[in-house]
Structure formats: structure tokens, C-alpha cells
Design a protein around this motif. Structure first.
Motif, PDB file in Angstrom:
ATOM      1  N   MET A   1       0.839  -1.200   0.000  1.00  0.00           N
ATOM      2  CA  MET A   1       0.000   0.000   0.000  1.00  0.00           C
ATOM      3  C   MET A   1       0.875   1.252   0.000  1.00  0.00           C
ATOM      4  SD  MET A   1      -2.802   1.200   2.857  1.00  0.00           S
ATOM      5  CE  MET A   1      -3.604   2.804   2.750  1.00  0.00           C
ATOM      6  N   ILE A   2       0.477   2.231  -0.783  1.00  0.00           N
ATOM      7  CA  ILE A   2       1.181   3.500  -0.895  1.00  0.00           C
ATOM      8  C   ILE A   2       0.368   4.585  -0.205  1.00  0.00           C
ATOM      9  CG2 ILE A   2       1.875   5.319  -2.522  1.00  0.00           C
ATOM     10  CD1 ILE A   2       2.440   3.066  -4.552  1.00  0.00           C
ATOM     11  N   SER A   3       1.060   5.434   0.547  1.00  0.00           N
ATOM     12  CA  SER A   3       0.460   6.645   1.097  1.00  0.00           C
ATOM     13  C   SER A   3       1.157   7.846   0.480  1.00  0.00           C
ATOM     14  CB  SER A   3       0.624   6.704   2.621  1.00  0.00           C
ATOM     15  OG  SER A   3      -0.085   5.676   3.258  1.00  0.00           O
ATOM     16  N   VAL A   4       0.393   8.736  -0.124  1.00  0.00           N
ATOM     17  CA  VAL A   4       0.924  10.005  -0.616  1.00  0.00           C
ATOM     18  C   VAL A   4       0.537  11.066   0.402  1.00  0.00           C
ATOM     19  CG1 VAL A   4       0.948  11.704  -2.472  1.00  0.00           C
ATOM     20  CG2 VAL A   4       0.686   9.276  -3.012  1.00  0.00           C
ATOM     21  N   CYS A   5       1.525  11.759   0.955  1.00  0.00           N
ATOM     22  CA  CYS A   5       1.279  12.770   1.980  1.00  0.00           C
ATOM     23  C   CYS A   5       1.458  14.165   1.396  1.00  0.00           C
ATOM     24  CB  CYS A   5       2.233  12.575   3.158  1.00  0.00           C
ATOM     25  SG  CYS A   5       1.920  11.056   4.098  1.00  0.00           S
ATOM     26  N   ILE A   6       0.403  14.983   1.524  1.00  0.00           N
ATOM     27  CA  ILE A   6       0.411  16.339   0.998  1.00  0.00           C
ATOM     28  C   ILE A   6       0.047  17.305   2.110  1.00  0.00           C
ATOM     29  CG2 ILE A   6      -0.461  17.896  -0.798  1.00  0.00           C
ATOM     30  CD1 ILE A   6      -1.392  15.485  -2.365  1.00  0.00           C
ATOM     31  N   ALA A   7       0.836  18.356   2.251  1.00  0.00           N
ATOM     32  CA  ALA A   7       0.534  19.427   3.195  1.00  0.00           C
ATOM     33  C   ALA A   7       0.055  20.625   2.382  1.00  0.00           C
ATOM     34  CB  ALA A   7       1.770  19.790   4.016  1.00  0.00           C
ATOM     35  N   THR A   8      -1.189  21.044   2.585  1.00  0.00           N
ATOM     36  CA  THR A   8      -1.738  22.135   1.785  1.00  0.00           C
ATOM     37  C   THR A   8      -1.948  23.397   2.609  1.00  0.00           C
ATOM     38  OG1 THR A   8      -4.033  21.435   2.165  1.00  0.00           O
ATOM     39  CG2 THR A   8      -2.915  20.554   0.216  1.00  0.00           C
ATOM     40  N   TYR A   9      -1.825  24.533   1.896  1.00  0.00           N
ATOM     41  CA  TYR A   9      -2.165  25.836   2.473  1.00  0.00           C
ATOM     42  C   TYR A   9      -2.319  26.827   1.328  1.00  0.00           C
ATOM     43  CZ  TYR A   9      -2.165  30.156   5.117  1.00  0.00           C
ATOM     44  OH  TYR A   9      -2.517  31.378   5.631  1.00  0.00           O
ATOM     45  N   ASN A  10      -3.519  27.321   1.142  1.00  0.00           N
ATOM     46  CA  ASN A  10      -3.818  28.303   0.083  1.00  0.00           C
ATOM     47  C   ASN A  10      -3.262  27.861  -1.268  1.00  0.00           C
ATOM     48  OD1 ASN A  10      -5.093  29.821   2.024  1.00  0.00           O
ATOM     49  ND2 ASN A  10      -3.503  31.392   2.148  1.00  0.00           N
ATOM     50  N   GLU A  31      -3.704   5.393  -0.700  1.00  0.00           N
ATOM     51  CA  GLU A  31      -4.368   6.540  -0.082  1.00  0.00           C
ATOM     52  C   GLU A  31      -3.578   7.820  -0.348  1.00  0.00           C
ATOM     53  OE1 GLU A  31      -4.488   5.965   4.172  1.00  0.00           O
ATOM     54  OE2 GLU A  31      -2.312   6.165   4.389  1.00  0.00           O
ATOM     55  N   VAL A  32      -4.312   8.933  -0.307  1.00  0.00           N
ATOM     56  CA  VAL A  32      -3.700  10.252  -0.370  1.00  0.00           C
ATOM     57  C   VAL A  32      -4.087  10.974   0.916  1.00  0.00           C
ATOM     58  CG1 VAL A  32      -3.531  12.440  -1.615  1.00  0.00           C
ATOM     59  CG2 VAL A  32      -3.871  10.306  -2.883  1.00  0.00           C
ATOM     60  N   VAL A  33      -3.096  11.175   1.777  1.00  0.00           N
ATOM     61  CA  VAL A  33      -3.325  11.814   3.068  1.00  0.00           C
ATOM     62  C   VAL A  33      -3.037  13.303   2.925  1.00  0.00           C
ATOM     63  CG1 VAL A  33      -2.649  11.896   5.499  1.00  0.00           C
ATOM     64  CG2 VAL A  33      -2.659   9.704   4.280  1.00  0.00           C
ATOM     65  N   ILE A  34      -4.053  14.130   3.135  1.00  0.00           N
ATOM     66  CA  ILE A  34      -3.909  15.572   2.943  1.00  0.00           C
ATOM     67  C   ILE A  34      -4.192  16.282   4.255  1.00  0.00           C
ATOM     68  CG2 ILE A  34      -4.618  17.588   1.618  1.00  0.00           C
ATOM     69  CD1 ILE A  34      -5.615  15.678  -0.557  1.00  0.00           C
ATOM     70  N   SER A  35      -3.226  17.067   4.701  1.00  0.00           N
ATOM     71  CA  SER A  35      -3.387  17.892   5.893  1.00  0.00           C
ATOM     72  C   SER A  35      -3.443  19.346   5.444  1.00  0.00           C
ATOM     73  CB  SER A  35      -2.220  17.662   6.864  1.00  0.00           C
ATOM     74  OG  SER A  35      -2.336  18.500   7.994  1.00  0.00           O
ATOM     75  N   ALA A  74       0.698  14.928   8.525  1.00  0.00           N
ATOM     76  CA  ALA A  74       0.252  14.071   7.421  1.00  0.00           C
ATOM     77  C   ALA A  74       0.960  12.721   7.452  1.00  0.00           C
ATOM     78  CB  ALA A  74       0.491  14.773   6.086  1.00  0.00           C
ATOM     79  N   ILE A  75       2.260  12.735   7.701  1.00  0.00           N
ATOM     80  CA  ILE A  75       3.025  11.478   7.769  1.00  0.00           C
ATOM     81  C   ILE A  75       2.528  10.614   8.915  1.00  0.00           C
ATOM     82  CG2 ILE A  75       5.318  10.494   8.197  1.00  0.00           C
ATOM     83  CD1 ILE A  75       6.458  13.040   6.797  1.00  0.00           C
ATOM     84  N   GLU A  76       2.196  11.237  10.044  1.00  0.00           N
ATOM     85  CA  GLU A  76       1.679  10.496  11.199  1.00  0.00           C
ATOM     86  C   GLU A  76       0.389   9.751  10.864  1.00  0.00           C
ATOM     87  OE1 GLU A  76       3.262  13.227  14.948  1.00  0.00           O
ATOM     88  OE2 GLU A  76       1.290  13.601  14.061  1.00  0.00           O
ATOM     89  N   GLN A  77      -0.437  10.330   9.997  1.00  0.00           N
ATOM     90  CA  GLN A  77      -1.730   9.715   9.664  1.00  0.00           C
ATOM     91  C   GLN A  77      -1.608   8.609   8.614  1.00  0.00           C
ATOM     92  OE1 GLN A  77      -3.793  11.037  11.884  1.00  0.00           O
ATOM     93  NE2 GLN A  77      -2.131  12.518  12.216  1.00  0.00           N
ATOM     94  N   SER A  78      -0.469   8.500   7.971  1.00  0.00           N
ATOM     95  CA  SER A  78      -0.318   7.557   6.856  1.00  0.00           C
ATOM     96  C   SER A  78      -0.323   6.113   7.333  1.00  0.00           C
ATOM     97  CB  SER A  78       0.971   7.850   6.086  1.00  0.00           C
ATOM     98  OG  SER A  78       2.114   7.613   6.897  1.00  0.00           O
ATOM     99  N   CYS A  79      -0.877   5.239   6.490  1.00  0.00           N
ATOM    100  CA  CYS A  79      -0.981   3.808   6.809  1.00  0.00           C
ATOM    101  C   CYS A  79      -0.200   2.923   5.854  1.00  0.00           C
ATOM    102  CB  CYS A  79      -2.452   3.380   6.792  1.00  0.00           C
ATOM    103  SG  CYS A  79      -3.487   4.223   8.000  1.00  0.00           S
ATOM    104  N   GLY A  80       0.335   3.494   4.793  1.00  0.00           N
ATOM    105  CA  GLY A  80       0.975   2.689   3.763  1.00  0.00           C
ATOM    106  C   GLY A  80       2.362   2.199   4.119  1.00  0.00           C
ATOM    107  N   ILE A  83       5.724   5.604   1.592  1.00  0.00           N
ATOM    108  CA  ILE A  83       5.215   6.955   1.766  1.00  0.00           C
ATOM    109  C   ILE A  83       5.884   7.888   0.759  1.00  0.00           C
ATOM    110  CG2 ILE A  83       5.027   8.908   3.370  1.00  0.00           C
ATOM    111  CD1 ILE A  83       5.166   6.743   5.635  1.00  0.00           C
ATOM    112  N   PHE A  84       5.073   8.557  -0.024  1.00  0.00           N
ATOM    113  CA  PHE A  84       5.551   9.555  -0.975  1.00  0.00           C
ATOM    114  C   PHE A  84       5.172  10.931  -0.438  1.00  0.00           C
ATOM    115  CE2 PHE A  84       5.515   5.808  -3.486  1.00  0.00           C
ATOM    116  CZ  PHE A  84       6.216   6.011  -4.669  1.00  0.00           C
ATOM    117  N   LEU A  85       6.094  11.881  -0.488  1.00  0.00           N
ATOM    118  CA  LEU A  85       5.770  13.259  -0.163  1.00  0.00           C
ATOM    119  C   LEU A  85       5.452  14.017  -1.446  1.00  0.00           C
ATOM    120  CD1 LEU A  85       8.444  14.166   2.557  1.00  0.00           C
ATOM    121  CD2 LEU A  85       6.213  13.049   2.826  1.00  0.00           C
ATOM    122  N   ALA A  86       4.465  14.899  -1.383  1.00  0.00           N
ATOM    123  CA  ALA A  86       4.071  15.656  -2.571  1.00  0.00           C
ATOM    124  C   ALA A  86       3.755  17.089  -2.181  1.00  0.00           C
ATOM    125  CB  ALA A  86       2.859  15.011  -3.237  1.00  0.00           C
TER     126      ALA A  86
END
Length: 237
Positions: A1-10, A31-35, A74-80, A83-86
Motif C-alpha cells: 500500500m502506498i500513502s501520498v502525503c500532501i501538506a496544503t495551504y492556500n 491513499e492520499v493523506v492531505i493535511s 500528514a506522515i503520522e496519519q499515513s498507513c501505507g 510513503i511519498f511526499l508531494a
């Protein structure tokens, strides 16, 4: 399983293009984990619309403490297992996931890989064809403490690295520098020289390619991350 972690702001302007480039490469189990860190524009609305249409998107309210804490959350919430950072404003090239996963499968002892990027402008026109060449990227623990070249937009790692990198100390200059150095210390990092991301540069980027910080500020950052690494490497790894 892959988790893509994205941190968004504006990130409303480029976010949909990035999400589309990522989702098409993932399986139904990924999954795509977005914070989102309290965006004031339409970012949250866009993310909610995507999450309603695609169950792979896991949307969270960020801690509101800046980009480092937002990526950490975001990384803390990932289950994969991987883990890919984006970044919110880039575009993944179509072969990114396949190429990165093949590398991991062929290199079972490697915990972290950083793939090359094409530096582009806001319209995706090429500025530099290779981030690695432009920044003279190379591996090495001490080398990257002195002059960091590790970049989160090209970074992927195995989940077993989470126990070593988390929590990310608040005093480090950037999350990707910390993660890269932790992996480099154990010599478990590698480079993929093929560009797999369009690294978009525009007026509102959260990070700089070449820092404008003073020599004194950079010295403070290096001292802070060296001390944090010493504590973590002595007591946690």
C-alpha cells in the motif's frame, strides 16, 4: 500500500492539476493523506469535492503550526508501507510511482529514495531540465548538513523510517532535510536520476531553491539540526 502525503495551504491555483497527476497512478488500495493548515482560499472546498468523489483521499485539519508540522502530521496519519511526499503545486510525471516502486523492490535495504525533478515555471515551461544537475545533488550525511540538497518533492520512503524521523524537531530548517539526513546516517538512501516530477516555481512557493537567508541564519539552522540529530541518533536509532 502506498500513502501520498500532501501538506496544503492556500493552494487552490495548482492543486487540482497535482491531485489528478497523482490519483491516476495509484491503485484502489492506496491513499492520499492531505493535511490542510487552515487555507483561506478555495483549497478546502476543492479537497472536500475530491474526497467526496474518491475514497482514497483522507482529509485532515492541520495543526496550524507551519509547513514542517503540517507535513509531520500528514506522515503520522499515513498507513501505507511506502510513503511519498508531494507538494501541492507540482505535477507528477506518469511513470513516477511505477519507477519508484520498482527501485524499492530491487533495493530492499534502501529506506529512502529521492528522484530527480524538472524545474518549471507556473505554466510548466522548463527552467532547468534537472534539479540534480542544477543543485549538484549528491548523497552524504555531512555534506548535506553543510549544504542541504535533499528535496521533499522528489522523496519517497518505507514506513519503517517513520519511527526514526518522528517526531520532527520544531527547530530544524525543513522536514525534508531532517528526513534525508536520518536515512543518510545509516547509508540507506539513494537517488533516482530520472526526473519524475515537474517542480513548479512561482511567486508563492513555501520553499526556495536557493535560500536567501543570511550566513548567520544558515549557521543557526545547521547548529540546530546538528544538535537535534545528535540527540535522535544517540537515543532513538
Amino acid at each position: 500500500m502506498i500513502s501520498v502525503c500532501i501538506a496544503t495551504y492556500n493552494g487552490e491555483k495548482y492543486l487540482q492539476e497535482q491531485l489528478n497527476s497523482i490519483l491516476v497512478q495509484l491503485s484502489e488500495e492506496d491513499e492520499v493523506v492531505i493535511s490542510d493548515d487552515g487555507s483561506k482560499d478555495e483549497t478546502r472546498t476543492i479537497l472536500k469535492e475530491y474526497a467526496e468523489r474518491d475514497s482514497r483521499i483522507k482529509l485532515f485539519k492541520g495543526p496550524g503550526k507551519g509547513v514542517i508540522a503540517n507535513f509531520e502530521f500528514a506522515i503520522e496519519q499515513s498507513c501505507g508501507e511506502y510513503i511519498f511526499l508531494a507538494d501541492q503545486d507540482d505535477v507528477w510525471l506518469p511513470e513516477k510511482v511505477q519507477t519508484t516502486m520498482a527501485f524499492f523492490e530491487n533495493q530492499p535495504k534502501i529506506d529512502l529514495v529521492i528522484s530527480d525533478l524538472v524545474i518549471v515555471d507556473e505554466r510548466l515551461h522548463t527552467i532547468e531540465p534537472s534539479y540534480f544537475t542544477y543543485r549538484k545533488v549528491r548523497l552524504g550525511f555531512f555534506h548535506n548538513i553543510v549544504k542541504n540538497k535533499y528535496i521533499g518533492a522528489g522523496m519517497a520512503f518505507r514506513s519503517r523510517l517513520k519511527a526514526k524521523i518522528l517526531p520532527i524537531p520544531a527547530e530544524v530548517p525543513m522536514h525534508d532535510m531532517w528526513i534525508g539526513l536520518i536515512a543518510a546516517y545509516k547509508k540507506k538512501s539513494a537517488l533516482i536520476t530520472q526526473p519524475l516530477t515537474l517542480y513548479r516555481r512561482h511567486d508563492t512557493n513555501a520553499s526556495e531553491i536557493n535560500t536567501k537567508a543570511s550566513f548567520y541564519q544558515q549557521l543557526k539552522w545547521r547548529s540546530a539540526i546538528s544538535f537535534a540529530l545528535l540527540k535522535r541518533l544517540l537515543f532513538n536509532i
